[in-house]
Design a protein around this motif. Structure first.
Motif, PDB file in Angstrom:
ATOM      1  N   GLY A  50       0.790  -1.159  -0.022  1.00 49.41           N
ATOM      2  CA  GLY A  50      -0.071   0.021   0.002  1.00 49.41           C
ATOM      3  C   GLY A  50       0.853   1.295   0.026  1.00 49.41           C
ATOM      4  O   GLY A  50       0.650   2.311  -0.548  1.00 49.41           O
ATOM      5  N   GLN A  57       9.458   0.239   3.006  1.00 46.91           N
ATOM      6  CA  GLN A  57       8.794  -1.271   2.649  1.00 46.91           C
ATOM      7  C   GLN A  57       8.908  -1.403   1.140  1.00 46.91           C
ATOM      8  O   GLN A  57       9.298  -2.622   0.796  1.00 46.91           O
ATOM      9  CB  GLN A  57       7.364  -1.156   2.913  1.00 46.91           C
ATOM     10  N   ASP A  89      -4.537  -3.340   1.879  1.00 44.76           N
ATOM     11  CA  ASP A  89      -4.069  -4.586   2.676  1.00 44.76           C
ATOM     12  C   ASP A  89      -5.190  -5.794   2.816  1.00 44.76           C
ATOM     13  O   ASP A  89      -4.758  -6.876   2.462  1.00 44.76           O
ATOM     14  CB  ASP A  89      -3.710  -4.168   4.101  1.00 44.76           C
ATOM     15  N   SER A 107       0.090  -4.712   7.493  1.00 44.62           N
ATOM     16  CA  SER A 107       0.277  -4.490   8.800  1.00 44.62           C
ATOM     17  C   SER A 107      -0.486  -5.448   9.563  1.00 44.62           C
ATOM     18  O   SER A 107      -1.809  -6.139   8.970  1.00 44.62           O
ATOM     19  CB  SER A 107      -0.499  -3.050   9.149  1.00 44.62           C
ATOM     20  N   ASN A 162       6.582  -1.755  10.351  1.00 44.52           N
ATOM     21  CA  ASN A 162       5.965  -0.660  10.029  1.00 44.52           C
ATOM     22  C   ASN A 162       6.272   0.582  11.124  1.00 44.52           C
ATOM     23  O   ASN A 162       6.959   1.502  10.706  1.00 44.52           O
ATOM     24  CB  ASN A 162       4.176  -0.894  10.054  1.00 44.52           C
ATOM     25  N   ARG A 165       3.576   4.251  15.814  1.00 47.69           N
ATOM     26  CA  ARG A 165       2.448   5.027  15.256  1.00 47.69           C
ATOM     27  C   ARG A 165       2.412   6.143  16.108  1.00 47.69           C
ATOM     28  O   ARG A 165       2.319   6.241  17.318  1.00 47.69           O
ATOM     29  CB  ARG A 165       1.323   4.447  15.130  1.00 47.69           C
ATOM     30  N   ARG A 186      -8.815   8.747  11.438  1.00 49.45           N
ATOM     31  CA  ARG A 186      -8.849   7.489  10.652  1.00 49.45           C
ATOM     32  C   ARG A 186      -8.071   6.491  11.485  1.00 49.45           C
ATOM     33  O   ARG A 186      -6.789   6.817  11.696  1.00 49.45           O
ATOM     34  CB  ARG A 186      -8.229   7.611   9.330  1.00 49.45           C
ATOM     35  N   ASN A 226       0.383   7.333  12.020  1.00 45.99           N
ATOM     36  CA  ASN A 226       1.365   6.374  11.289  1.00 45.99           C
ATOM     37  C   ASN A 226       2.559   6.706  11.600  1.00 45.99           C
ATOM     38  O   ASN A 226       2.801   7.871  12.251  1.00 45.99           O
ATOM     39  CB  ASN A 226       0.948   6.504   9.766  1.00 45.99           C
TER      40      ASN A 226
END
Ligand code: KDG
Length: 349
Positions: A50, A57, A89, A107, A162, A165, A186, A226
């Motif tokens: 994504g 990544q 994802d 994730s 990842n 966050r 979100r 994120n």
């Protein structure tokens, strides 16, 4: 004249049938067989993520491609896709189950919709640092969780990163619990995330990553969370003003392969896949850590206001989400939760 027309239309029909035959062959190269330059059989891996092509990544995916193509001497080739070109994802994971795509690296949060035990990593403030996360994920309990994917027609080959966050938004500086009040955030598509943000006082909405930039731009949501690398490389600073080091969740990625594709490989090839996924994962983790270290400053250089969360304020957040964790323990599986807590304790000794 009539005869000539008939001959011409017959030739046209034969040409069309030949063309159809060719395209059919090409479609079957999606995980199917194809002639390789080495004279053997060649398989194609379509690998999609994504995040965009600047993100560690994607660089990790390119490393996987390099290792696989070199070690299999071209018998397996890897096509890489970024920025949700093949889907988000969830839809890419479903494509792996169906055997229409071979690799994705989601994730763990959306993966918990397939194997609920993965939600153990959605417990807020679980890991104290990346090193402990590495030890737990690469250790016994992490590997046991990967095994559970097989029942979903998926093969989990390794964990990538990842990362921790952090919260961004366009409304206000977030320093304490009170500042979350009513913020439209979100979250990834994961119930524990939703309930944790509700417990913090926010107004969360689950959404696929592929829709996020537009949602921030249009004000459908005020904020998102994120790691710094993603916030910077996806240019969220263009549509967000504030960033706080909430570090509320450490997000692992799982390197996933379609089980039907994996089962069709030779034992040697399966070994190469595992080695390449682990090796590329080490590389990705290293790049990701370097990126996260440097991009908080870059975000401020781009005009974002940075707010530090004090240990006291974080403690308040830990307390607020504690009942949510208790509520989810049963759903995740008490055994898995206990094992992970124990492994974290061990890793810190
Ligand atoms: O390629 C991975 C992304 O699709 C996604 O997992 C990124 O952390 C992410 C998010 O917020 O959806």
């Amino acid at each position: 004249m009539k005869k000539l027309a008939m001959v011409l239309s017959t030739i046209l029909l034969i040409a069309m049938l030949a063309a159809c035959g060719n395209s059919g062959e090409k479609a079957s190269s999606n995980g199917g067989d194809e002639s390789a330059s080495n004279g053997g059989e060649s398989k194609v891996i379509k690998a999609g993520i994504g995040l965009n092509d600047q993100h560690p990544q994607y660089k990790g995916l390119l490393k996987f491609k390099e290792i696989v193509e070199e070690k299999t001497d071209g018998a397996i080739t890897v096509e890489t896709y970024h920025s949700g070109q093949l889907g988000d994802d969830r839809s890419m994971t479903e494509a792996l189950q169906l055997g229409t795509q071979e690799v994705t690296v989601p994730s763990t949060a959306p993966l918990a919709n397939f194997v609920p035990e993965f939600s153990v990593f959605d417990i807020p403030f679980l890991f104290p640092n990346e090193e402990v996360a590495d030890t737990v994920l690469d250790g016994e309990v992490g590997q046991e969780l990967l095994q559970k994917l097989e029942s979903q027609n998926l093969v989990g080959l390794s964990y990538w990163e990842n990362g921790f966050r952090d919260l961004t938004n366009s409304e206000r500086a977030v320093a304490t619990m009170e500042d979350f009040d009513g913020l439209k955030i979100r979250t990834m598509e994961n119930d524990l995330h939703l309930d944790a943000f509700k417990a913090l006082g926010a107004n969360p909405t689950p959404m696929a990553f592929t829709e996020l930039f537009t949602a921030l731009q249009q004000g459908t949501v005020d904020g998102q969370e994120n790691p710094y690398a993603t916030i910077y490389l996806q240019k969220f600073y263009e549509v967000q003003n504030h960033v706080s080091n909430t570090h509320h969740i450490y997000s692992p990625f799982v390197f996933l392969m379609s089980k039907s594709f994996y089962d069709g490989l030779t034992e040697d090839q399966q070994k190469i896949m595992k080695e390449a996924a682990v090796e590329a994962g080490k590389y990705e983790r290293k790049l990701n850590r370097e990126a996260n270290d440097k991009y908080l400053q870059s975000l401020q250089d781009e005009g974002m206001e940075y707010t530090e969360i004090t240990p006291e304020a974080r403690e308040e957040m830990v307390k607020a989400v504690a009942p949510v964790i208790d509520e989810y323990k049963g759903q995740i599986g008490e055994e898995t939760v206990d094992k992970v807590y124990k492994a974290i304790e061990e890793a810190q000794k």
